[in-house]
Design a protein around this motif. Sequence first.
Motif, PDB file in Angstrom:
ATOM      1  N   SER A 327       0.468 -90.972 -24.717  1.00 46.71           N
ATOM      2  CA  SER A 327       0.144 -90.283 -23.461  1.00 46.71           C
ATOM      3  C   SER A 327       1.416 -89.724 -22.811  1.00 46.71           C
ATOM      4  CB  SER A 327      -0.556 -91.245 -22.497  1.00 46.71           C
ATOM      5  OG  SER A 327       0.317 -92.305 -22.158  1.00 46.71           O
ATOM      6  N   THR A 328       1.263 -89.221 -21.597  1.00 48.40           N
ATOM      7  CA  THR A 328       2.400 -88.671 -20.856  1.00 48.40           C
ATOM      8  C   THR A 328       3.439 -89.761 -20.595  1.00 48.40           C
ATOM      9  OG1 THR A 328       0.924 -87.091 -19.769  1.00 48.40           O
ATOM     10  CG2 THR A 328       3.067 -87.481 -18.744  1.00 48.40           C
ATOM     11  N   GLY A 331       8.186 -91.579 -17.275  1.00 44.45           N
ATOM     12  CA  GLY A 331       9.172 -90.911 -16.437  1.00 44.45           C
ATOM     13  C   GLY A 331       9.052 -89.406 -16.407  1.00 44.45           C
ATOM     14  N   PHE A 332       7.900 -88.856 -16.826  1.00 45.12           N
ATOM     15  CA  PHE A 332       7.731 -87.403 -16.879  1.00 45.12           C
ATOM     16  C   PHE A 332       7.878 -86.781 -15.490  1.00 45.12           C
ATOM     17  CE2 PHE A 332       4.892 -83.731 -16.399  1.00 45.12           C
ATOM     18  CZ  PHE A 332       5.405 -82.883 -17.379  1.00 45.12           C
ATOM     19  N   ASN A 333       7.147 -87.293 -14.505  1.00 46.63           N
ATOM     20  CA  ASN A 333       7.205 -86.729 -13.152  1.00 46.63           C
ATOM     21  C   ASN A 333       8.573 -86.945 -12.508  1.00 46.63           C
ATOM     22  OD1 ASN A 333       4.534 -85.786 -13.195  1.00 46.63           O
ATOM     23  ND2 ASN A 333       3.745 -87.782 -12.562  1.00 46.63           N
ATOM     24  N   ALA A 334       9.171 -88.117 -12.781  1.00 45.17           N
ATOM     25  CA  ALA A 334      10.488 -88.391 -12.205  1.00 45.17           C
ATOM     26  C   ALA A 334      11.520 -87.393 -12.719  1.00 45.17           C
ATOM     27  CB  ALA A 334      10.914 -89.818 -12.530  1.00 45.17           C
ATOM     28  N   ALA A 335      11.408 -87.015 -13.990  1.00 43.79           N
ATOM     29  CA  ALA A 335      12.336 -86.035 -14.549  1.00 43.79           C
ATOM     30  C   ALA A 335      12.157 -84.681 -13.872  1.00 43.79           C
ATOM     31  CB  ALA A 335      12.132 -85.917 -16.056  1.00 43.79           C
ATOM     32  N   GLN A 336      10.914 -84.342 -13.534  1.00 41.70           N
ATOM     33  CA  GLN A 336      10.645 -83.067 -12.866  1.00 41.70           C
ATOM     34  C   GLN A 336      11.292 -83.011 -11.483  1.00 41.70           C
ATOM     35  OE1 GLN A 336       9.313 -81.223 -15.606  1.00 41.70           O
ATOM     36  NE2 GLN A 336       7.831 -80.396 -14.155  1.00 41.70           N
ATOM     37  N   PRO A 349       9.074 -83.326 -22.594  1.00 42.40           N
ATOM     38  CA  PRO A 349       7.784 -83.442 -23.309  1.00 42.40           C
ATOM     39  C   PRO A 349       6.733 -84.147 -22.463  1.00 42.40           C
ATOM     40  CG  PRO A 349       9.621 -84.057 -24.738  1.00 42.40           C
ATOM     41  CD  PRO A 349      10.174 -83.924 -23.361  1.00 42.40           C
ATOM     42  N   ASN A 350       5.502 -83.619 -22.510  1.00 45.78           N
ATOM     43  CA  ASN A 350       4.420 -84.205 -21.718  1.00 45.78           C
ATOM     44  C   ASN A 350       3.596 -85.214 -22.515  1.00 45.78           C
ATOM     45  OD1 ASN A 350       3.021 -82.549 -23.437  1.00 45.78           O
ATOM     46  ND2 ASN A 350       2.099 -81.284 -21.830  1.00 45.78           N
ATOM     47  N   ARG A 351       4.054 -85.560 -23.712  1.00 48.21           N
ATOM     48  CA  ARG A 351       3.406 -86.619 -24.472  1.00 48.21           C
ATOM     49  C   ARG A 351       4.438 -87.297 -25.359  1.00 48.21           C
ATOM     50  NH1 ARG A 351       0.036 -84.436 -29.739  1.00 48.21           N
ATOM     51  NH2 ARG A 351       1.822 -83.562 -30.829  1.00 48.21           N
ATOM     52  N   THR A 352       4.156 -88.530 -25.731  1.00 47.99           N
ATOM     53  CA  THR A 352       5.005 -89.258 -26.665  1.00 47.99           C
ATOM     54  C   THR A 352       4.435 -89.132 -28.072  1.00 47.99           C
ATOM     55  OG1 THR A 352       3.767 -91.291 -26.178  1.00 47.99           O
ATOM     56  CG2 THR A 352       5.796 -90.911 -24.945  1.00 47.99           C
ATOM     57  N   THR A 397      12.552 -90.728 -20.726  1.00 48.88           N
ATOM     58  CA  THR A 397      11.340 -90.759 -19.913  1.00 48.88           C
ATOM     59  C   THR A 397      10.327 -91.772 -20.442  1.00 48.88           C
ATOM     60  OG1 THR A 397      10.429 -88.926 -21.198  1.00 48.88           O
ATOM     61  CG2 THR A 397      11.584 -88.381 -19.157  1.00 48.88           C
ATOM     62  N   GLU A 398      10.426 -92.128 -21.702  1.00 49.99           N
ATOM     63  CA  GLU A 398       9.589 -93.182 -22.297  1.00 49.99           C
ATOM     64  C   GLU A 398      10.360 -93.773 -23.469  1.00 49.99           C
ATOM     65  OE1 GLU A 398       6.000 -95.523 -22.855  1.00 49.99           O
ATOM     66  OE2 GLU A 398       6.375 -94.005 -21.325  1.00 49.99           O
ATOM     67  N   PRO A 399      10.628 -95.077 -23.450  1.00 48.93           N
ATOM     68  CA  PRO A 399      11.376 -95.679 -24.555  1.00 48.93           C
ATOM     69  C   PRO A 399      10.471 -95.937 -25.756  1.00 48.93           C
ATOM     70  CG  PRO A 399      10.757 -97.359 -22.994  1.00 48.93           C
ATOM     71  CD  PRO A 399      10.243 -96.056 -22.436  1.00 48.93           C
TER      72      PRO A 399
END
Length: 811
Positions: A327-328, A331-336, A349-352, A397-399
Motif C-alpha cells: 500500500s501507500t 511516510g508518503f504524505n510527510a514527504a510531500q 512512490p505512492n506504493r511499496t 518513507t517505508e522501510p
Amino acid sequence: MSKNYWLLLIIIINSSILSSQNSETRKNYQATRIQEVPKIDGIATEDAWKNIPVAGNFVMVEPGDGTPIPDSHATEVKILYDDLAIYIAATMKESQPEKTIRQFTQRDNLQQSEYFLMDINTYDDGENQTRFIVTSAGTQADARITGSQEDYGYNVVWESAVSQDENGWYLEMKIPYSALRFPETERQRWGLQFSREITHRNETYVWNYIDKSVGQMAQYTGLLTGINNIDPPVRLSLYPYIQSAYDSFDGSNDFSFNAGMDLKYGINDSFTLDMTLVPDFGQTAYDEVELNLGPFEQIFGENRAFFTEGTELFNKGNLFYSRRVGSTPLGFNAAQTNALDSEQILENPNRTDLINALKVSGRTDRGLGIGVFNAVTSETKAIFRDTITGKTRSQVTEPLANYNIMVLDQRFNKNSSITLINTNVTRDGNFRDGNVTGFIFDVYNKSNSFNVEGQAKMSNVNLPGQNLTGFASFFAARRTKGNFRYRVAHEFANETFDINDLGINFTNNYNNIFWGTSYQIFEPRGNFNNFQISLYGQHRRRYKPDKTINTGMGGDFFAMTRERFAFGGSLDFNSKFRDYFETRAENTFVTYKPFASSRFFISSDYRKKFAIDSRIYVEEYFDTDYAYYGLSVEPRFRFSDRFNMVYEFDYGLQKERPSFVNKLDSNIIFGIRDQKTVENSIRANYNFNTKQGLSLSARQFWSTASFGDNSFQKLVADGELEPTSYNTSIFRDPDANFNIWNLDLSYRWQFAPGSEAVLLYRNSIFNEDKLSELNYTDSLNNLFTNPARHNLSLRVVYFIDYNNLRNIFRS
C-alpha cells in the motif's frame, strides 16, 4: 467482560462439542476405481462408464422445497476414480432443448447460462467445500465455500467438456487430486452435493435434500465413498509468466519487461504451499477512485490473484485487509509536506513493491485448519533535489516490512468452529509495528436451530517511544430455524484498539447493541417465490466518555415473483447523531439532527434480452435543510449468446451538509457543503468461445463540493456550530471539482489448461481543481484537455504440471 459472560460461552461451546450431529438421511454414492482413463469430451460412451452406480432422483431446492425433478428433466451422475483424479459424467435431460440458455462467457462468469454444479467437502465438516461448475456452453467456474461465503477468486486447473443433442446436454469432468486437499486416510469419506440450474424454468434441483429453513446449505451434503488406497502423484505446479508493457504519459514514454513465477506445492495431501516470486501486478483492474471528503480512507477491492485465491482461512475475524501489503508508504504524505522551500520532489512512490509472498494452508483429518501467510515489501524512498545547490537527498518513507498471519481453525460437529488468529507487521528501523490476536467462535446447537458467535481481539501498536494496547469484542445470538427468526448482538472496542497495520477498522471507542427479527418464506406462496420482511434497531454509545452516539430503528423487505421480478426497500428512523470522527480531533464531536432514510429498488428478469436494475435513496434530517438524494439506473442488454453489455448511471445530491473544513489554532472550522456526484460506467463482453474473449470496462466519475462564502461556522460546546469568518483566499479553500476517466480493453486467450495470454490497453485521465461552479459538461470538457496516460501490455502465463514435465523427460 464479566465472568458470567465467559462462563456462558464455555458452557455453550462444551455442550455443542459433546453433542452429536442430528441424525439425518444422507444419500450415499460409491465411486468406482478404473484402470483406463476416459476421454474428457462430453460424450461418456467408454466402457468405463457402463454398469456403474448412478446418482439420480434430484429434488427441488429453489423455488420449492423437495419436489422431485420431473422425468422430462431427469439428471443422472456417475463418478470414477484412479490415483490421479476423479472423473464425473452427468446427463441433463431436456424435453425442450431449444429453450436451454447457453451463453458464452469466460471463467467464473456464469451470466444466465444453465449449469451443473458439484460441491466436494473432502473433510465432511459441513463448512469447507470446493465447488466446480460447468455451464451448458462449457464455461468453467470454481470456488472455495466457507459456510455461506463463496470465494470465486479460487482457481485451480481441471478439465471439462460438454455436448448436446435433441434429448438434453451432457458433461464430463476430470478433477485432479492437485485441485483438492484431503486427509491422509486409507478410506476417504467426502461430503458430496450435485446441483442443476434450469434457468429457463427458474428452477434449481439438488441431489441430496436441503432443508432451507434450518441451518446452512453446506450442512446438507450427501456422502461419497469408495475412494480407497489412492496414491496421488506429487502436487507441484509452476506458473511462470512474462510481461512487457509500454506506457506513455505527457510526452514521457517508458518500456518495461518483467518475468516471474508463481508456485503451488502440495506438502502432503492436506496442506498446500503457494508462493509468488518476483511478482508483478501491472494488469490488475483499476480502482474505482472517488472524491473522498470524509475522515476515513477509501477502501478498494483486491484485484491481485495471489491475495484472492485460497485465503478463506486468513479472512477469519476480518483482520486481513490484503491491500495493506504493497500500500501507500507510511511516510508518503510527510514527504510531500516536509520538502524544503528550495527543494523539488523528484520521486515519491505512492506504493511499496512486493518482494515475495507465500501462504501455507490446509486441514488435518481431525478438522483442524492451519494457515500461515508471509509477505515482504521493499524499502521505499522519496528523492529530493535542491534547486539552488543541485544536491539530492533521500528520505525513507517505508522501510523493509514483513507481514505475517498465523491461523488455527478447529471445526467440530459439522456445523461449528473455534478459531485463533494472529497478525503481525514488523518494519525495519524506527517505524511503527503492529500485532493483533483474535479468538473467534461460531457455534450451532445439535438441531442447527440456534447459533452463537463471537470475537475477542487484542491489538498492540508499537510506535517510537510509545506502546498502545487495545481490545475489542463481539457477541451475537440468533435463531436459525423456521419462518420467524431473531438476533441480538453487542460490540465493544476501547479507545486504543487499532488493527490498521494489516487489517482495517475505521472507528474504535464504542459500546453498541443491535437487535433484529424477521419473517421469511421457503416455498412459493401466491405470486411470490421469495419474500422476507425484517425489523431491526440499534443503540450506539461512546465507551469513553460514556455518551449516547445514536439510537435508531427500521425495517426492510425483499420479494421476488414467480417471473423473477424482484423489489424491496427499507425505512429507518434515527435520533440525533454525535459524530466524533468528522471533527478530526480527539474527544470532540459535531451533532447532526435526527433523520430518516428510505430505499427502494427493482430488478427485472435477467433471463430476458433486456433487464434493468434501479435504486432510489432518500435521507432527510429534521429541522434542517441537510438532505441526500440518490438514484441509480442499470440497464443490461444481452444482444446474443456471445455479446452482452451493462450500463450504469449513478447520481447523488447532498445538500447543506455541515462538514469539516480546517483547524485554525484551537478552532475547528466547519462549512455547509453541497455535493453533486455523477458516475457513468459500461461493461461489455464479446466471447468468441469459452476460451477467447474481448472485454471492455469504462468508467467516468465526476463530483463537486461547493461551500458558500458565508457558510462557515466554528465548533462550540455540545457539538453545536456557530457562524464565524473564514477567508478562503488565505486559508485552505475546501471547494473541489473532481473528475476521472478509466478505460480497459482486453483480449484474453486461454490457450491451454491453466495457461493464458492477456493483451490489455488502458487509457486514463484525471483532473482535480477548485472549479466547483462548473457544470457537468464543462467539467468533462476540462477533463479531456488534460494529458491522457496510455498503457499497452502483454502478459503470458504458462501452467506447468510437474508430473507431465517428468513424463516428458522420461520419454
